[in-house]
Write a protein that holds these residues in place. Structure first.
Motif, PDB file in Angstrom:
ATOM      1  N   TYR A 135      -9.278 -16.460 -52.570  1.00 28.74           N
ATOM      2  CA  TYR A 135      -8.391 -17.555 -52.204  1.00 28.74           C
ATOM      3  C   TYR A 135      -9.138 -18.534 -51.300  1.00 28.74           C
ATOM      4  O   TYR A 135      -9.918 -18.116 -50.439  1.00 28.74           O
ATOM      5  N   SER A 136      -8.889 -19.812 -51.499  1.00 22.81           N
ATOM      6  CA  SER A 136      -9.478 -20.832 -50.631  1.00 22.81           C
ATOM      7  C   SER A 136      -8.895 -20.712 -49.223  1.00 22.81           C
ATOM      8  O   SER A 136      -7.787 -20.207 -49.030  1.00 22.81           O
ATOM      9  N   GLU A 137      -9.636 -21.212 -48.266  1.00 20.68           N
ATOM     10  CA  GLU A 137      -9.097 -21.289 -46.917  1.00 20.68           C
ATOM     11  C   GLU A 137      -8.136 -22.472 -46.829  1.00 20.68           C
ATOM     12  O   GLU A 137      -8.406 -23.544 -47.363  1.00 20.68           O
ATOM     13  N   ALA A 138      -7.037 -22.231 -46.194  1.00 23.31           N
ATOM     14  CA  ALA A 138      -6.077 -23.316 -45.935  1.00 23.31           C
ATOM     15  C   ALA A 138      -5.474 -23.027 -44.571  1.00 23.31           C
ATOM     16  O   ALA A 138      -4.370 -22.505 -44.451  1.00 23.31           O
ATOM     17  N   LYS A 139      -6.250 -23.366 -43.553  1.00 25.19           N
ATOM     18  CA  LYS A 139      -5.893 -22.974 -42.190  1.00 25.19           C
ATOM     19  C   LYS A 139      -4.985 -23.999 -41.515  1.00 25.19           C
ATOM     20  O   LYS A 139      -4.783 -25.100 -42.009  1.00 25.19           O
ATOM     21  N   GLY A 140      -4.492 -23.591 -40.360  1.00 22.63           N
ATOM     22  CA  GLY A 140      -3.707 -24.502 -39.537  1.00 22.63           C
ATOM     23  C   GLY A 140      -2.225 -24.182 -39.564  1.00 22.63           C
ATOM     24  O   GLY A 140      -1.767 -23.273 -40.266  1.00 22.63           O
ATOM     25  N   ASN A 141      -1.475 -24.945 -38.811  1.00 22.20           N
ATOM     26  CA  ASN A 141      -0.035 -24.769 -38.718  1.00 22.20           C
ATOM     27  C   ASN A 141       0.684 -25.960 -39.341  1.00 22.20           C
ATOM     28  O   ASN A 141       0.225 -27.105 -39.240  1.00 22.20           O
ATOM     29  N   TYR A 142       1.810 -25.685 -39.987  1.00 22.79           N
ATOM     30  CA  TYR A 142       2.643 -26.771 -40.496  1.00 22.79           C
ATOM     31  C   TYR A 142       3.175 -27.606 -39.327  1.00 22.79           C
ATOM     32  O   TYR A 142       3.400 -27.102 -38.226  1.00 22.79           O
ATOM     33  N   ASP A 143       3.419 -28.874 -39.603  1.00 21.36           N
ATOM     34  CA  ASP A 143       4.106 -29.706 -38.605  1.00 21.36           C
ATOM     35  C   ASP A 143       5.561 -29.283 -38.446  1.00 21.36           C
ATOM     36  O   ASP A 143       6.150 -29.439 -37.379  1.00 21.36           O
ATOM     37  N   LYS A 144       6.133 -28.735 -39.528  1.00 28.27           N
ATOM     38  CA  LYS A 144       7.543 -28.356 -39.509  1.00 28.27           C
ATOM     39  C   LYS A 144       7.769 -27.258 -40.531  1.00 28.27           C
ATOM     40  O   LYS A 144       7.139 -27.243 -41.586  1.00 28.27           O
ATOM     41  N   VAL A 145       8.646 -26.325 -40.208  1.00 30.60           N
ATOM     42  CA  VAL A 145       9.036 -25.277 -41.154  1.00 30.60           C
ATOM     43  C   VAL A 145      10.545 -25.387 -41.370  1.00 30.60           C
ATOM     44  O   VAL A 145      11.324 -25.382 -40.420  1.00 30.60           O
ATOM     45  N   VAL A 146      10.943 -25.501 -42.640  1.00 28.86           N
ATOM     46  CA  VAL A 146      12.349 -25.651 -43.003  1.00 28.86           C
ATOM     47  C   VAL A 146      12.943 -24.274 -43.255  1.00 28.86           C
ATOM     48  O   VAL A 146      12.347 -23.432 -43.927  1.00 28.86           O
TER      49      VAL A 146
END
Length: 492
Positions: A135-146
């Motif tokens: 799997y590719s890296e896709a780091k970080g946090n969302y700005d918002k979670v619904v």
């Protein structure tokens, strides 16, 4: 422009199927999202304009990415785009459409990508072969979670009896439906398999269905080496098919932005309204197994808000993880089981990419409404065991009133629930049950019992003669006696 500038519009849809013979051909979910996004852009002529997307919204999947929305925004060149994720749940796609429509209408949002994908088929093949998927890296946090804070899907008293999966609960509902309707065992399984065969018929007309070959009702209900019994009365072909590699993307815009970008009006489909309402938590406290007050209240409100009658609906996609879910929803809406109740083929034949199924049903509804003047389409989304309901209505013509959203939670919460007991000694009767299988052999029976006081309690049966009888004779309604040590005696 002849309609309000802030009108939310679905303008582009894209779907991807990644059928593989070899794992070398497997696409990871992030790549499927990207290919579906490119397809959605081609669908409405937005190739080269994806950099204008202001918000990238990804439905949570069973994958290891932290923030795939940021990775997609980077590939689109959408610098500074907001990134949004969701919690787990089959209701989240329609919840995201509702949220996005409101933000377009009221908060100045103009161009949004909503996407999701699952690779259950590849993951299954990889596990069987002992090969790790990359799997590719896709780091970080969302700005918002619904989404609201999650509850467990099962009451602790269910879990104490080993009831912790949907395949144990939905068949209990179906057996209760049979008893409520007064059907014989044969009449019930025939009707349900014919319902599912009609879903298969629709899948054969859907170019993005995972299963596109014909299956008769007899094939669907008959246990075979390729259609083993899972949980009575369901065979494998009556369960959601999660062994799929599928991705989908939706592009939403304000009417003004769609006009400015030159998206042809024949591509526009309009979210008309959305309604949310959750039934009382878990099967344990449901008033009855064959009804859903949540669906009833949500459906009534949705139709009322849009001045719609059920006969006005050109297209319907009822959430279809198992046949009982469709039967309950159809009954609450007053929809005949003889009419088409899916646009995709459902989660068995259209494909069941876990939380992302409803994105495919919305995409297909858009495609069909584009071909239907004055058309309306209903999409229902469900999370949990007929628990979390979020429904939406879509139209091919501009709405006469702005998109609206409502929650009917207060009305549902005011309805009675059933008391559940962790243990019980005394007499009662069986209101629902299922038999789990080990291969073709019955292994364990789960029973929902109603006490003489009207409370509910759970019990298990392992006796082989009784288990065999439960698959051949009606056990719902039979009197039972429960003892303090968990023993169950069927009295008649």
């Amino acid at each position: 422009m002849d309609l309000p500038e802030r009108t939310p519009v679905l303008v582009g849809v894209g779907q991807i199927l990644n059928r593989i013979e070899d794992l070398d051909d497997a696409l990871e979910p992030l790549e499927m999202m990207w290919q579906a996004t490119q397809a959605a852009a081609r669908d409405c002529g937005l190739e080269g304009h994806l950099s204008q997307v202001q918000s990238v919204r990804v439905i949570r999947g069973i994958w290891p990415y932290q923030n795939p929305a940021a990775a997609l925004a980077q590939r689109m060149g959408a610098v500074g785009a907001e990134t949004v994720g969701t919690l787990i749940g089959g209701n989240q796609n329609q919840a995201m459409i509702n949220e996005t429509s409101l933000e377009i209408l009221h908060d100045g949002l103009d161009l949004v990508l909503i996407t999701g994908a699952e690779n259950g088929n590849s993951a299954s093949k990889a596990r069987r072969n002992g090969i790790p998927l990359q799997y590719s890296e896709a780091k970080g946090n969302y700005d918002k979670v619904v989404g609201a804070e999650q509850q467990p899907e099962h009451h602790r008293y269910e879990v104490a009896k080993g009831i912790n999966r949907a395949i144990q609960v939905y068949p209990m509902y179906d057996n209760a439906i049979r008893h409520y309707r007064g059907e014989s065992m044969d009449a019930h399984i025939t009707r349900v398999s014919e319902l599912w065969s009609r879903f298969n018929d629709v899948a054969q007309t859907n170019p993005n269905a995972w299963v596109q070959h014909n299956m008769s009702a007899e094939e669907i209900r008959t246990p075979t080496a390729s259609n083993r019994p899972i949980s009575f009365p369901y065979t494998k072909f009556m369960n959601a098919n999660m062994s799929v590699n599928m991705g989908a993307s939706l592009l939403m815009a304000s009417a003004q932005k769609a006009y400015e970008l030159g998206i042809p009006r024949e591509k526009w489909v309009y979210p008309l309204a959305g309604v949310k309402g959750y039934d009382h938590f878990s099967a344990s406290v449901r008033e009855e197994f064959y009804t859903s007050p949540g669906i009833r209240k949500v459906g009534q409100k949705l139709l009322e808000m849009t001045d719609t009658e059920v006969n006005d609906l050109n297209y319907v996609d009822l959430y279809s993880c198992f046949p009982s879910a469709v039967q309950v929803a159809a009954a609450e809406y007053g929809l005949s089981e003889e009419r088409p109740l899916t646009v995709t083929g459902g989660l068995t034949f259209g494909g069941g990419p876990l939380n992302n199924y409803v994105m495919h049903s919305i995409a297909r509804t858009v495609e069909l409404l584009r071909e239907t003047p004055n058309g309306k389409g209903l999409v229902t989304a469900n999370g949990g065991n007929i628990y979390k309901h979020v429904h939406g209505l879509y139209g091919s013509e501009p709405p006469s009133r702005p998109f609206s959203f409502a929650s009917v939670q207060d009305e549902i919460d005011a309805l009675p629930s059933r008391t559940v007991l962790g243990s019980y000694t005394g007499d009662g009767w069986i209101e629902g049950y299922t038999v789990m299988y080990d291969g073709f052999n019955p292994s364990l029976g789960h029973i929902a019992c109603r006490t003489t006081d009207g409370d509910r309690t759970w019990a298990n049966i392992a006796d082989q003669d009784t288990l065999q009888g439960m698959t051949k004779e009606e056990f719902c309604g039979r009197p039972i006696r429960l003892s303090h040590d968990g023993q169950v005696e069927v009295l008649a």
